[in-house]
Write a protein that holds these residues in place. Structure first.
Motif, PDB file in Angstrom:
ATOM      1  N   ALA B 214     -30.635  -0.669  14.649  1.00  0.00           N
ATOM      2  CA  ALA B 214     -30.848   0.247  13.532  1.00  0.00           C
ATOM      3  C   ALA B 214     -30.631   1.683  13.973  1.00  0.00           C
ATOM      4  CB  ALA B 214     -32.260   0.067  12.976  1.00  0.00           C
ATOM      5  N   LEU B 280     -19.913  -1.873  13.373  1.00  0.00           N
ATOM      6  CA  LEU B 280     -21.347  -1.731  13.191  1.00  0.00           C
ATOM      7  C   LEU B 280     -21.897  -2.725  12.180  1.00  0.00           C
ATOM      8  CD1 LEU B 280     -21.906   2.110  13.173  1.00  0.00           C
ATOM      9  CD2 LEU B 280     -22.716   0.467  14.843  1.00  0.00           C
ATOM     10  N   MET B 281     -21.139  -2.937  11.105  1.00  0.00           N
ATOM     11  CA  MET B 281     -21.597  -3.836  10.061  1.00  0.00           C
ATOM     12  C   MET B 281     -21.773  -5.250  10.604  1.00  0.00           C
ATOM     13  SD  MET B 281     -22.203  -2.364   7.320  1.00  0.00           S
ATOM     14  CE  MET B 281     -21.921  -0.861   6.465  1.00  0.00           C
ATOM     15  N   ILE B 284     -25.101  -5.169  12.489  1.00  0.00           N
ATOM     16  CA  ILE B 284     -26.338  -5.210  11.720  1.00  0.00           C
ATOM     17  C   ILE B 284     -26.399  -6.419  10.822  1.00  0.00           C
ATOM     18  CG2 ILE B 284     -26.858  -2.756  11.693  1.00  0.00           C
ATOM     19  CD1 ILE B 284     -25.849  -2.876   8.755  1.00  0.00           C
ATOM     20  N   GLY B 285     -25.237  -6.850  10.350  1.00  0.00           N
ATOM     21  CA  GLY B 285     -25.229  -8.047   9.514  1.00  0.00           C
ATOM     22  C   GLY B 285     -25.953  -9.160  10.235  1.00  0.00           C
ATOM     23  N   ILE B 288     -30.005  -7.450  11.261  1.00  0.00           N
ATOM     24  CA  ILE B 288     -31.047  -6.904  10.400  1.00  0.00           C
ATOM     25  C   ILE B 288     -31.560  -7.884   9.373  1.00  0.00           C
ATOM     26  CG2 ILE B 288     -31.421  -5.224   8.561  1.00  0.00           C
ATOM     27  CD1 ILE B 288     -30.660  -3.138  10.321  1.00  0.00           C
TER      28      ILE B 288
ATOM     29  N   LYS C 106     -25.966  -9.294  -0.578  1.00  0.00           N
ATOM     30  CA  LYS C 106     -25.868  -8.752   0.770  1.00  0.00           C
ATOM     31  C   LYS C 106     -24.574  -7.944   0.947  1.00  0.00           C
ATOM     32  CE  LYS C 106     -26.635 -10.212   5.475  1.00  0.00           C
ATOM     33  NZ  LYS C 106     -26.641 -11.321   6.414  1.00  0.00           N
ATOM     34  N   MET C 110     -24.174  -3.995   1.912  1.00  0.00           N
ATOM     35  CA  MET C 110     -23.350  -3.558   3.040  1.00  0.00           C
ATOM     36  C   MET C 110     -22.297  -2.563   2.573  1.00  0.00           C
ATOM     37  SD  MET C 110     -24.100  -4.865   5.962  1.00  0.00           S
ATOM     38  CE  MET C 110     -25.281  -6.038   6.540  1.00  0.00           C
ATOM     39  N   MET C 117     -20.726   5.785   5.355  1.00  0.00           N
ATOM     40  CA  MET C 117     -19.983   6.028   6.585  1.00  0.00           C
ATOM     41  C   MET C 117     -18.676   6.765   6.336  1.00  0.00           C
ATOM     42  SD  MET C 117     -20.487   2.798   8.964  1.00  0.00           S
ATOM     43  CE  MET C 117     -22.102   2.222   9.389  1.00  0.00           C
ATOM     44  N   TRP C 157     -31.088   1.195  -0.322  1.00  0.00           N
ATOM     45  CA  TRP C 157     -31.417   0.264   0.744  1.00  0.00           C
ATOM     46  C   TRP C 157     -32.903   0.335   1.112  1.00  0.00           C
ATOM     47  CZ3 TRP C 157     -27.341  -2.025   4.216  1.00  0.00           C
ATOM     48  CH2 TRP C 157     -27.889  -3.042   4.972  1.00  0.00           C
ATOM     49  N   LEU C 270     -36.628   4.370   7.184  1.00  0.00           N
ATOM     50  CA  LEU C 270     -35.324   4.712   7.726  1.00  0.00           C
ATOM     51  C   LEU C 270     -34.731   3.615   8.593  1.00  0.00           C
ATOM     52  CD1 LEU C 270     -34.460   8.196   9.155  1.00  0.00           C
ATOM     53  CD2 LEU C 270     -33.183   6.718   7.644  1.00  0.00           C
ATOM     54  N   SER C 271     -35.600   2.740   9.091  1.00  0.00           N
ATOM     55  CA  SER C 271     -35.061   1.715   9.977  1.00  0.00           C
ATOM     56  C   SER C 271     -34.495   0.550   9.184  1.00  0.00           C
ATOM     57  CB  SER C 271     -36.135   1.236  10.932  1.00  0.00           C
ATOM     58  OG  SER C 271     -37.113   0.530  10.216  1.00  0.00           O
ATOM     59  N   PHE C 272     -34.438   0.692   7.863  1.00  0.00           N
ATOM     60  CA  PHE C 272     -33.860  -0.359   7.014  1.00  0.00           C
ATOM     61  C   PHE C 272     -34.528  -1.696   7.242  1.00  0.00           C
ATOM     62  CE2 PHE C 272     -29.602   2.013   6.912  1.00  0.00           C
ATOM     63  CZ  PHE C 272     -30.119   2.860   5.968  1.00  0.00           C
ATOM     64  N   GLY C 273     -35.803  -1.695   7.437  1.00  0.00           N
ATOM     65  CA  GLY C 273     -36.508  -2.960   7.581  1.00  0.00           C
ATOM     66  C   GLY C 273     -36.316  -3.616   8.929  1.00  0.00           C
ATOM     67  N   ALA C 274     -35.692  -2.906   9.865  1.00  0.00           N
ATOM     68  CA  ALA C 274     -35.487  -3.513  11.180  1.00  0.00           C
ATOM     69  C   ALA C 274     -36.791  -3.554  11.966  1.00  0.00           C
ATOM     70  CB  ALA C 274     -34.435  -2.755  11.974  1.00  0.00           C
TER      71      ALA C 274
END
Lengths: 335, 290, 276
Positions: B214, B280-281, B284-285, B288, C106, C110, C117, C157, C270-274
């Protein structure tokens, strides 16, 4: 009020058929239990009735009216969820009042009804607490209260007791049964626990792999299971299946004997076995007996039976309590 | 929760966000592509001739592009490295039983909230200035020649400034992750005879991999387009020593008014970002949602 | 760790942690202190940490030099405005994906993140020209729109990860209880997800407050927020340390205070649930 009938109802998720074409009649005032192993589609079936899922095909009639495409709230049903699904940010009072507020009832009427329900369910002292401050049993009661207050034509219960500990579960079982006697409203109750099914139901619907295996009263299912699945699912401990030489005449290849339907002898019997572990419950004892060429059999004996680990005993099945199964699992009569 | 009704409703609720983002993404991008084939300078009004790939040729063969490309990579990788290593160390430290942990955490977190222009200016003038900066003062009082950070090591200086901004973020996320580690697991490992190092290596580190992913993801998004820090400190110089792609395109399009070239550069930046994004995707895919 | 040992190591770690965290915090502290010095004291050698004649002169001069409060107000409008607008779009979207997820959910998430980005320089020219032609250059409206779009993916997100933790059964219960979709979101989802919504809002205010690409490029004087106000101190004014410090303190103080209050939720969001 409270009759529900399903006609050729199916449900598929993507390509996977969760409910095969299924017909079911639920009479007014009945306590119906859907029981089956996990993944059998019992919860899906309940959610179809509730309107939380769409049927893929078929028709759902509630009180004689086609409800297939009605929104959940319009069906006049109330549901108690497995997790209780209480509103965590509202007091008990507001939780119970929520459906009434949505129905735009008068404030005084709401207050009166909430108080009345709280009294019935012993929640009066807790009305101003939030669900987080309640015990599991109390939360359960609030969930029931929230369902009752709408005076629905039927209650739907989705495994409501599975989050409670064992002793509380027995209590709540009785309370729900009592509630049914008092309200005389149709109840549909989903569980994977056959004990709950047997103890509470007027009518049990046994499901497996999206299909109804058998519908009947508890005793009917116990005494005359239609097939091996129902026979094995209903009754505790489970029925023993003993393989036998396939007979050409009626294709029977095993017989089923419940643990309580054996006679035990030290001299002679149909099967000779060695006593393994025994579970003593006081009122009765379950012996796990190792029988050559058959395997382990569970046998119910008297509470004070004296057999020890390693003893050799002989077992016979009570003649009229034997169930005969054909190779495809159907139970047939043999006289 | 899935009746036809609610599904339709769900689509309706989702569509504003999707449509807006789609417009935000597609419209400017198409325009950028279009401009990138034109001879288009804001100083030279009149016809914008179609010149094919000439803008791209100029942009890609410009030595400044090669410089800025590598500067961008050094910047991103440098900051990622410093913040991940430093962040892990800090996270482990803050995880210990210490007095005043809350206060310490507040101090560590603070730089994250400082706007880039402020932190760049403060570092540039008050710390890195070769005459009056604090670093210069310490250097001279210890008998050294003060370093002129921003002209002698411009890129390194920017990496230091940006790392300072992002270290808090990395530390805090990693700290939260460490705190979610099952203590019983660690105790079990201790009973099994695992030393401090091997507990870190084989239990803490793998547990942190999600959080590190992350951190890498979020930081990369922001680091690829670092701009303000360069604008107010070095303005890309000396020469191109601290110019990254973002800054290069900015200076070409808005300082030299060459829209065509700037657009070609912008598109190159998009392509580079996409390559990074795909990479990156994937990461994380896996890490995460799973 | 034995008990005898633990006291000593606690002291050691405490010392170390305070040392490092003070070092990290020092630039901010130093800026804050310098803002109360005279210009002469600000560059005096040896530097004085606390013992100098405290003065508010710098703040007066900074505010005189350029209209601080207008920049401050612009920052507030841009960050709060874009965050609220973003929330309005992101809440329904996140609700939709969290509670009615499909196979595509999903991918959509993404994809949304991937728009984040897209380097701003890639679309710099078209946006600049569009803004010029629409008369949005140096306007608050334009910046609010841009900030909303920039932060929309992150907002969606973050909200999605918060909503994901709310059991769907609660929303189903409200549906059974006769709540319409509006009532479901307003009376049930929003109150339960309030901490998450609040932290999403806060984080986006912070991000928008500190955004320093579009705010620098698309503004001149009228709509310039604090980032641009500070950038005007680049040089040679930046050599007046005391005034630079005063201006910096004014620019970052509101957001640091806001950030400190929301630090816990912020990190999680901010950690997107990580990390939980």
């Amino acid at each position: 009020m409270g009759s529900i009938s399903l006609k050729q109802v199916t449900k598929s998720f993507e390509q996977h058929e969760v409910i095969r074409p299924l017909d079911l009649e639920i009479e007014e005032g009945e306590f119906v239990v859907f029981v089956g192993p996990s993944g059998c589609g019992k919860s899906t079936l309940l959610r179809l009735i509730a309107g939380l899922e769409d049927v893929s095909s078929g028709q759902i009639m509630i009180d004689g009216v086609d409800a297939t495409n009605l929104a959940p709230a319009k069906r006049g049903l109330a549901m108690v969820f497995q997790s209780y699904a209480l509103y965590p940010h509202m007091s008990v009072r507001n939780n119970i009042a929520f459906p009434l507020k949505r129905a735009k009832l008068d404030k005084e009427v709401i207050a009166q009804k909430v108080n009345q329900i709280a009294e019935v369910l012993n929640l009066t002292d807790y009305l101003d607490r939030t669900p987080g401050q309640l015990s599991g049993g109390q939360r359960q009661r609030v969930a029931i209260g929230r369902a009752i207050v709408r005076e629905p034509s039927a209650f739907l219960f989705d495994e409501p007791l599975s989050n409670l500990d064992a002793s509380l579960r027995v209590n709540m079982r009785l309370e729900i049964s009592q509630l049914h006697k008092d309200l005389k409203t149709t109840m549909i109750y989903v569980t994977h626990d056959q004990v709950e099914a047997m103890t509470m139901a007027d009518k049990i619907v046994v499901l497996s792999a999206g299909q109804i295996e058998q519908v009947g009263s508890p005793l009917e299912l116990y005494k005359n299971p239609k097939n091996k699945f129902v026979a094995g699912f209903i009754g505790s401990p489970k029925m023993n299946f003993i393989p036998m030489e396939s007979s050409a005449e009626d294709n029977v290849d095993s017989i089923g004997v419940r643990p309580e339907h054996f006679t035990i002898s030290t001299q002679e019997g149909s099967w000779k076995g060695t006593v393994g572990v025994s579970e003593r419950l006081g009122s009765e004892t379950y012996l796990h007996v190792d029988v050559e060429n058959v395997g382990k059999l569970t046998v119910r004996a008297e509470g004070d039976c004296a057999f020890e680990y390693g003893d050799t005993i002989y077992l016979s099945a009570v003649a009229e309590q034997r169930h005969y199964f054909t190779a495809d699992g159907t139970c047939i009569k043999r006289n | 929760m899935a009746t036809n009704n609610s599904r339709a409703l769900a689509r309706a609720m989702l569509s504003p966000a999707v449509i807006l983002l789609l417009i935000w993404m597609v419209v400017p991008l198409v325009m950028t592509i279009y401009f990138s084939f034109l001879d288009y300078n804001l100083f030279m009004p009149g016809e914008h001739d179609f010149i094919g790939l000439l803008n791209y040729e100029f942009f890609l063969t410009d030595p400044a592009f090669v410089d800025s490309f590598f500067n961008t990579i050094i910047l991103v990788v440098g900051v990622l490295f410093i913040t991940l290593v430093g962040g892990t160390g800090l996270a482990i430290l803050l995880d210990q039983a210490i007095y005043g942990r809350n206060f310490v955490r507040i101090m560590v977190l603070a730089p994250f909230f400082v706007m880039p222009t402020v932190s760049a200016l403060v570092w540039k003038n008050m710390f890195m200035n070769p005459v009056n900066g604090l670093f210069a003062y310490f250097a001279t009082s210890l008998g050294f020649e003060p370093i002129d950070f921003l002209s002698q090591m411009p890129l390194t200086s920017i990496i230091i400034i940006v790392s300072w901004q992002w270290l808090p973020f990395a530390s805090l996320i990693l700290l939260t992750a460490i705190q979610s580690l099952d203590r019983e697991q660690l105790e079990a490992a201790e009973l099994d005879g695992a030393g401090k190092f091997s507990r870190f290596r084989f239990m803490v580190l793998p547990h942190l991999s999600r959080a590190m992913t992350a951190v890498v993801l979020i930081e990369t998004i922001f680091l690829l387009s670092i701009f303000a820090e360069i604008l107010v400190t070095t303005a890309g110089g000396p020469g191109n020593a601290s110019t990254n792609i973002s800054y290069l395109i900015y200076s070409q399009s808005l300082l030299e008014f060459d829209v065509g070239m700037g657009s070609a550069g912008g598109l190159v930046a998009v392509i580079i970002a996409n390559i990074v994004a795909i990479f990156l995707m994937r990461m994380i895919g896996k890490n995460i949602e799973g | 760790m034995s008990i005898k040992n633990s006291n000593r190591s606690k002291l050691f770690y405490t010392g170390l942690a305070w040392l490092i965290s003070t070092a990290i915090f020092f630039p901010i502290l130093w800026t804050f202190l310098t803002s109360f010095k005279t210009e002469a004291e600000a560059i005096s050698a040896p530097p004085s940490l606390f013992f100098f004649d405290w003065t508010l002169e710098n703040y007066r001069e900074v505010m005189e030099r350029s209209p601080y409060f207008r920049h401050f107000w612009n920052s507030v409008v841009i960050s709060v405005g874009s965050s609220l607008l973003g929330l309005l779009i992101a809440v329904p979207a996140a609700w939709s994906m969290a509670f009615n997820s499909t196979k595509r959910t999903k991918n959509i998430l993404m994809w949304m993140l991937s728009t984040k980005m897209l380097p701003p320089v890639g679309v710099l020219i078209p946006i600049y020209l569009l803004f010029r032609d629409l008369g949005l250059l140096d306007s608050l409206t334009g910046l609010v729109v841009i900030m909303t779009l920039i932060n929309l993916p992150i907002m969606t997100w973050m909200l999605y990860t918060y909503f994901k933790e709310i059991p769907g059964e609660i929303l189903e219960a409200s549906r059974m209880d006769g709540a319409t979709i509006g009532e479901e979101i307003l009376y049930v989802l929003a109150p339960i997800a309030l901490p998450g919504i609040a932290s999403t809002l806060l984080l986006n205010i912070i991000l928008a407050w500190n955004e320093a690409f579009w705010t620098l490029i698309l503004t001149a004087a009228k709509a310039a927020p604090l980032t641009a106000f500070i950038a005007s101190y680049s040089s040679p004014e930046g050599l007046f340390y005391a005034k630079l410090s005063a201006a910096s303190t004014l620019a970052i103080a509101p957001i640091i205070i806001l950030g400190w209050f929301s630090q816990k939720q912020l990190v999680r969001g901010l950690s997107f649930g990580a990390v939980k």
